[in-house]
Design a protein around this motif. Structure first.
Motif, short mmCIF file in Angstrom:
data_model
loop_
_atom_site.label_atom_id
_atom_site.label_comp_id
_atom_site.label_asym_id
_atom_site.label_seq_id
_atom_site.Cartn_x
_atom_site.Cartn_y
_atom_site.Cartn_z
N ALA A 68 0.80 -1.22 0.00
CA ALA A 68 0.00 0.00 0.00
C ALA A 68 0.84 1.28 0.00
CB ALA A 68 -0.93 0.01 1.21
N ALA A 69 2.03 1.25 0.59
CA ALA A 69 2.84 2.46 0.71
C ALA A 69 3.17 3.09 -0.65
CB ALA A 69 4.10 2.18 1.51
N PRO A 70 3.68 2.34 -1.62
CA PRO A 70 3.95 2.99 -2.91
C PRO A 70 2.69 3.40 -3.65
CG PRO A 70 4.52 0.66 -3.00
CD PRO A 70 4.18 0.97 -1.59
N ILE A 71 1.60 2.67 -3.43
CA ILE A 71 0.33 3.06 -4.05
C ILE A 71 -0.12 4.39 -3.47
CG2 ILE A 71 -2.12 2.46 -4.28
CD1 ILE A 71 -1.19 -0.51 -4.32
N ALA A 72 -0.05 4.54 -2.16
CA ALA A 72 -0.43 5.80 -1.52
C ALA A 72 0.49 6.94 -1.97
CB ALA A 72 -0.38 5.65 0.01
N TRP A 73 1.78 6.68 -2.06
CA TRP A 73 2.72 7.71 -2.50
C TRP A 73 2.40 8.12 -3.94
CZ3 TRP A 73 5.80 11.07 -0.41
CH2 TRP A 73 6.71 11.75 -1.20
N GLY A 74 2.02 7.16 -4.78
CA GLY A 74 1.66 7.45 -6.16
C GLY A 74 0.45 8.35 -6.28
N LEU A 75 -0.40 8.35 -5.27
CA LEU A 75 -1.56 9.26 -5.28
C LEU A 75 -1.16 10.69 -4.94
CD1 LEU A 75 -4.13 6.97 -3.43
CD2 LEU A 75 -3.98 7.41 -5.89
N VAL A 76 -0.04 10.85 -4.26
CA VAL A 76 0.41 12.17 -3.80
C VAL A 76 1.48 12.76 -4.73
CG1 VAL A 76 1.55 13.39 -1.90
CG2 VAL A 76 -0.08 11.57 -1.41
N ALA A 77 2.36 11.94 -5.23
CA ALA A 77 3.48 12.41 -6.05
C ALA A 77 3.71 11.43 -7.20
CB ALA A 77 4.75 12.51 -5.20
N ALA A 78 4.48 11.88 -8.17
CA ALA A 78 4.78 11.04 -9.32
C ALA A 78 5.77 9.95 -8.93
CB ALA A 78 5.35 11.88 -10.45
N LEU A 79 5.47 8.72 -9.30
CA LEU A 79 6.38 7.62 -9.04
C LEU A 79 7.49 7.65 -10.08
CD1 LEU A 79 3.84 4.75 -8.29
CD2 LEU A 79 5.30 5.94 -6.66
N PRO A 80 8.68 7.19 -9.72
CA PRO A 80 9.76 7.17 -10.71
C PRO A 80 9.48 6.16 -11.80
CG PRO A 80 10.44 6.08 -8.69
CD PRO A 80 9.10 6.69 -8.41
N GLU A 81 10.08 6.40 -12.95
CA GLU A 81 9.92 5.47 -14.06
C GLU A 81 10.61 4.16 -13.72
OE1 GLU A 81 11.69 4.83 -18.55
OE2 GLU A 81 11.82 6.80 -17.62
N ILE A 82 9.94 3.06 -14.00
CA ILE A 82 10.52 1.74 -13.76
C ILE A 82 11.09 1.24 -15.08
CG2 ILE A 82 10.07 -0.64 -13.10
CD1 ILE A 82 7.81 0.45 -11.31
N ARG A 83 12.38 0.99 -15.09
CA ARG A 83 13.05 0.49 -16.29
C ARG A 83 13.89 -0.71 -15.90
NH1 ARG A 83 17.59 3.85 -18.44
NH2 ARG A 83 18.92 2.05 -18.62
N VAL A 84 13.59 -1.85 -16.48
CA VAL A 84 14.32 -3.07 -16.17
C VAL A 84 15.03 -3.51 -17.44
CG1 VAL A 84 14.12 -5.46 -15.39
CG2 VAL A 84 12.61 -3.71 -14.45
N ASP A 85 16.36 -3.57 -17.38
CA ASP A 85 17.15 -3.96 -18.53
C ASP A 85 17.54 -5.43 -18.44
OD1 ASP A 85 17.08 -1.37 -19.54
OD2 ASP A 85 18.86 -0.77 -18.43
N ALA A 86 16.55 -6.27 -18.29
CA ALA A 86 16.81 -7.71 -18.20
C ALA A 86 15.62 -8.45 -18.79
CB ALA A 86 17.03 -8.12 -16.75
N SER A 87 15.88 -9.66 -19.25
CA SER A 87 14.81 -10.49 -19.80
C SER A 87 14.01 -11.11 -18.66
CB SER A 87 15.40 -11.59 -20.68
OG SER A 87 16.13 -12.50 -19.87
N TYR A 88 12.85 -11.64 -18.99
CA TYR A 88 12.04 -12.32 -17.98
C TYR A 88 12.78 -13.53 -17.42
CZ TYR A 88 8.00 -9.41 -18.94
OH TYR A 88 7.16 -8.35 -19.06
N ALA A 89 13.51 -14.25 -18.27
CA ALA A 89 14.26 -15.42 -17.81
C ALA A 89 15.32 -15.00 -16.79
CB ALA A 89 14.91 -16.12 -18.99
N THR A 90 15.99 -13.89 -17.03
CA THR A 90 17.00 -13.41 -16.09
C THR A 90 16.34 -13.00 -14.77
OG1 THR A 90 18.38 -12.62 -17.90
CG2 THR A 90 18.79 -11.66 -15.72
N LEU A 91 15.19 -12.35 -14.85
CA LEU A 91 14.50 -11.93 -13.63
C LEU A 91 14.02 -13.13 -12.82
CD1 LEU A 91 12.41 -8.92 -14.99
CD2 LEU A 91 14.48 -8.84 -13.59
N VAL A 92 13.51 -14.15 -13.49
CA VAL A 92 13.07 -15.36 -12.80
C VAL A 92 14.26 -16.06 -12.15
CG1 VAL A 92 12.11 -17.68 -13.15
CG2 VAL A 92 10.99 -15.70 -14.17
N ALA A 93 15.36 -16.19 -12.88
CA ALA A 93 16.56 -16.83 -12.33
C ALA A 93 17.08 -16.04 -11.13
CB ALA A 93 17.65 -16.94 -13.40
N ALA A 94 17.11 -14.72 -11.25
CA ALA A 94 17.58 -13.88 -10.14
C ALA A 94 16.67 -14.03 -8.92
CB ALA A 94 17.64 -12.41 -10.57
N GLY A 95 15.37 -14.05 -9.14
CA GLY A 95 14.42 -14.22 -8.03
C GLY A 95 14.60 -15.56 -7.33
#
Length: 144
Positions: free
Chosen positions: A64-91
């Motif tokens: 809820a915290a980032p959702i609430a913050w998004g209602l008050v201010a602009a959230l930063p752009e999310i940019r992920v420079d990795a493939s889904y396979a890399t993200l799954v392996a990292a997780g």
């Protein structure tokens, strides 16, 4: 190497760190529990009586915290420079690491180091060393 001075924000980092430290200390003082995310979330996966409500509230607050913050201010752009396979392996690697290390960076790094726990200090040094080594290998030996 160069420093992006426009991204250098020591005041907000200091304020954020103070808020996290205060919240972790209050959580320990008021509940007698360590604010380690992997342990809290893991406890929801194998619930015990009387544990579900505070764990659910904690995780709901994290969502809820980032959702609430998004209602008050602009959230930063999310940019992920990795493939889904890399993200799954990292997780998966992070999940395995938290099991072997008996906790995550929030439990060991924030709460354990502040309590001068030798196990947490060793775990945090291992987290940091692994991160440094990974960045070095990926960006300097393999190449982006």
């Amino acid at each position: 190497m160069s420093i992006a001075w426009n991204a250098f924000t020591p005041a907000s980092a200091l304020i954020g760190g103070a808020i996290i430290g205060t919240a972790a200390a209050l959580f320990l003082l008021l509940n007698g529990r360590i604010a380690g995310i992997s342990g809290i979330l893991g406890g929801l996966m194998r619930p015990q009586g009387g544990d579900i409500s505070w764990r659910t509230a904690f995780v709901a607050g994290l969502v809820a915290a980032p959702i609430a913050w998004g209602l008050v201010a602009a959230l930063p752009e999310i940019r992920v420079d990795a493939s889904y396979a890399t993200l799954v392996a990292a997780g998966l690697l992070v999940g395995v690491g938290t099991r072997y290390g008996a906790g995550c960076t929030s439990g060991h790094g924030v709460c354990g180091v502040s309590r001068l726990s030798p196990r947490s200090i060793a775990a945090t040094l291992a987290f940091m060393a692994a991160g440094f080594a990974t960045v070095y290998v990926v960006y300097h030996l393999i190449g982006p």
